[in-house]
Motif scaffolding. Structure first.
Motif, PDB file in Angstrom:
ATOM      1  N   LYS A  73      45.439  47.095  41.797  1.00 51.84           N
ATOM      2  CA  LYS A  73      44.386  48.013  41.359  1.00 51.84           C
ATOM      3  C   LYS A  73      43.987  47.740  39.917  1.00 51.84           C
ATOM      4  O   LYS A  73      42.797  47.706  39.570  1.00 51.84           O
ATOM      5  CB  LYS A  73      44.868  49.460  41.494  1.00 51.84           C
ATOM      6  N   ASP A  74      44.986  47.557  39.062  1.00 50.26           N
ATOM      7  CA  ASP A  74      44.713  47.337  37.639  1.00 50.26           C
ATOM      8  C   ASP A  74      43.926  46.052  37.414  1.00 50.26           C
ATOM      9  O   ASP A  74      42.996  46.022  36.595  1.00 50.26           O
ATOM     10  CB  ASP A  74      46.030  47.294  36.855  1.00 50.26           C
ATOM     11  N   CYS A  75      44.290  44.985  38.123  1.00 55.47           N
ATOM     12  CA  CYS A  75      43.603  43.705  37.928  1.00 55.47           C
ATOM     13  C   CYS A  75      42.160  43.762  38.443  1.00 55.47           C
ATOM     14  O   CYS A  75      41.256  43.188  37.826  1.00 55.47           O
ATOM     15  CB  CYS A  75      44.374  42.585  38.621  1.00 55.47           C
ATOM     16  N   VAL A  76      41.956  44.428  39.559  1.00 53.62           N
ATOM     17  CA  VAL A  76      40.590  44.598  40.058  1.00 53.62           C
ATOM     18  C   VAL A  76      39.774  45.424  39.067  1.00 53.62           C
ATOM     19  O   VAL A  76      38.602  45.119  38.791  1.00 53.62           O
ATOM     20  CB  VAL A  76      40.598  45.255  41.447  1.00 53.62           C
ATOM     21  N   ALA A  77      40.375  46.456  38.494  1.00 51.07           N
ATOM     22  CA  ALA A  77      39.690  47.272  37.492  1.00 51.07           C
ATOM     23  C   ALA A  77      39.338  46.470  36.248  1.00 51.07           C
ATOM     24  O   ALA A  77      38.354  46.773  35.557  1.00 51.07           O
ATOM     25  CB  ALA A  77      40.561  48.467  37.111  1.00 51.07           C
ATOM     26  N   GLU A  78      40.123  45.416  35.975  1.00 50.19           N
ATOM     27  CA  GLU A  78      39.842  44.548  34.830  1.00 50.19           C
ATOM     28  C   GLU A  78      38.757  43.521  35.146  1.00 50.19           C
ATOM     29  O   GLU A  78      38.391  42.711  34.292  1.00 50.19           O
ATOM     30  CB  GLU A  78      41.117  43.817  34.407  1.00 50.19           C
ATOM     31  N   GLY A  79      38.238  43.535  36.370  1.00 52.68           N
ATOM     32  CA  GLY A  79      37.143  42.632  36.733  1.00 52.68           C
ATOM     33  C   GLY A  79      37.564  41.346  37.404  1.00 52.68           C
ATOM     34  O   GLY A  79      36.816  40.367  37.406  1.00 52.68           O
ATOM     35  N   VAL A  80      38.773  41.327  38.004  1.00 51.81           N
ATOM     36  CA  VAL A  80      39.258  40.131  38.713  1.00 51.81           C
ATOM     37  C   VAL A  80      39.494  40.503  40.173  1.00 51.81           C
ATOM     38  O   VAL A  80      40.575  40.985  40.533  1.00 51.81           O
ATOM     39  CB  VAL A  80      40.556  39.593  38.081  1.00 51.81           C
TER      40      VAL A  80
END
Length: 444
Positions: free
Chosen positions: A219-226
């Motif tokens: 979730k965190d990485c997707v939120a960072e745009g990846v």
């Protein structure tokens, strides 16, 4: 849970306008349920229907493409837990490890092996997929030099393995246009690693010690745009990997935990029995497998297992019907008829080549069934053989009218003679006996 076709149909406009490319809305709904159509093909869906259908008809495991160009490969986009339920679509990429502590010659040799080594099996060319470059030294300079050596040798998909963001940054300057995969983001460093992945449009491996932590990190990485990520479940033993990889697949397929809907990454070099780890990864849902360069025997076993697991169990591998030459046959060469089941074809071809007797192979279309099965099912019959002889111009290839058929097709010999006008010779049931049979029985 994914919607069934009738549930999807109720959300469609039911206009049967054919603008989606299908004759009816029900046909379109069935394709959506099977994951074989895109909701955007329907121009009349309202936003509410798009929202509902988008969440339930898109693949439960995200498709991620690694590398660019001819050797790029896609993983993910799977729909089932068991291959017999449907099939598995995207075979795992097997990537060989190189280290920045190795010499440039060693790195070049391993990369060239990945680039060039091919195992041809039942008509398919099986290859390894890329290289994983490990920052073993911990230094920026050595790592950049190793990456440059790989880049100079081949444009293969790459995994950059380093805990040092500075080393990764230096490597990405050299290979960023190849969109490598970065390994790995952890709960401690994900912001720095995500920034690099976003800057260079990289795929990203995320690693956590528990499934709960893996969900949060994804979730965190997707939120960072990846958005293009692979999950490393952080298993310490083969048993741990089996449990965690299966749990990830099951929770993703059922959409119980959508944030686990990504391909799985396995570093087989971390296990004592690396061959066992590779085999387990192939059969239990790993999409990218990193391994040390394999021995010839282990390489053949891994490529063969991968091909077997990712062959559609509901669709036999087939050869194209036609006339095939073994050696350089002349007008007096024997003509052997068999079916288009690929294993039958390649088995017979191998034994014929070993005899060194030039001949023709007439391959007829039995929809990929074996000789015995096609005879029992009525797929192999005299009309099929007659039509194949005419269609493929066999009469113009030889100056005789003799046809050798497989031993299991013996009950058809008389009917084939009547339908074709050719004299039918019944060959052995076992292809291994074909050499002795031709020596003793064949007379033009």
């Amino acid at each position: 849970m994914p919607l069934k076709a009738l549930d999807i149909y109720k959300l469609l406009p039911r206009k049967n306008c054919k603008e989606c490319g299908d004759p009816t809305c029900l046909t379109f709904a069935m394709k959506l349920a099977a994951g074989k159509a895109d909701i955007e093909l329907c121009p009349y869906l309202d936003e509410n229907a798009k929202s509902v259908l988008g969440a339930t008809t898109r693949p439960p495991i995200r498709r991620v493409k690694l590398g660019v160009g001819e050797r790029s490969f896609a993983v993910g986009e799977e729909f089932v837990l068991y291959r017999h339920d449907k099939t598995f679509y995207h075979p795992p990429g097997i990537m060989f490890v190189v280290s920045d502590t190795q010499s440039e010659e060693e790195i070049t040799a391993i990369t060239a092996r990945v680039r060039d080594e091919t195992l041809t099996r039942v008509g398919a060319d099986l290859k390894f997929n890329g290289t994983a470059i490990v920052n073993t030294s911990g230094t920026i300079e050595a790592y950049a030099k190793a990456v440059a050596a790989v880049e100079k040798t081949a444009g293969l998909p790459e995994v950059l393995v380093s805990e040092n963001p500075a080393a990764l940054a230096a490597a990405l300057v050299l290979c960023g246009s190849y969109h490598p995969t970065i390994c790995a983001a952890t709960p401690e460093n994900y912001k720095q690693i995500c920034a690099l992945a976003k800057q260079y449009a990289c795929r990203l491996v995320v690693r956590a010690s528990t499934l709960e932590a893996l969900v949060q990190l994804a979730k965190d990485c997707v939120a960072e745009g990846v958005p293009d990520i692979l999950l490393d479940p952080g298993a310490k033993t083969l048993g741990d990997f089996l449990y965690r990889s299966t749990a990830v697949r099951q929770l993703a397929i059922t959409r119980a935990v959508p944030d686990l809907g990504y391909p799985v990454y396995l570093d087989a070099t971390t296990f004592e029995d690396e061959d066992a780890a590779i085999a387990l990864g192939i059969v239990k849902y790993a999409s990218v497998i990193v391994a040390k360069p394999l021995s010839p025997a282990s390489a053949k076993a891994a490529l063969t297992l991968r091909q077997n697991i990712y062959t559609d169990p509901q669709k036999p591998i087939q050869m194209n019907p036609g006339i095939y030459r073994v050696g350089t046959p002349g007008k007096d060469a024997p003509v052997l008829m068999t079916v288009n089941f690929s294993l039958t074809y390649f088995t017979l071809q191998g034994y014929l080549e070993s005899t060194r007797i030039p001949c023709f192979m007439l391959i007829v279309d039995t929809e990929g069934l074996s000789v015995l099965t096609s005879v029992a099912a009525g797929k192999l019959n005299e009309s099929l053989v007659r039509d194949a002889i005419k269609k493929f111009g066999v009469e113009g290839e030889v100056n005789h009218r003799k046809l050798i058929i497989p031993g299991y097709a013996a009950p058809l010999s008389g009917r084939i003679e009547e339908a074709t006008g050719w004299k039918v010779l019944v060959g052995p049931r076992d292809a291994a006996e074909i050499g002795e049979y031709l020596v003793q029985e064949w007379k033009p």
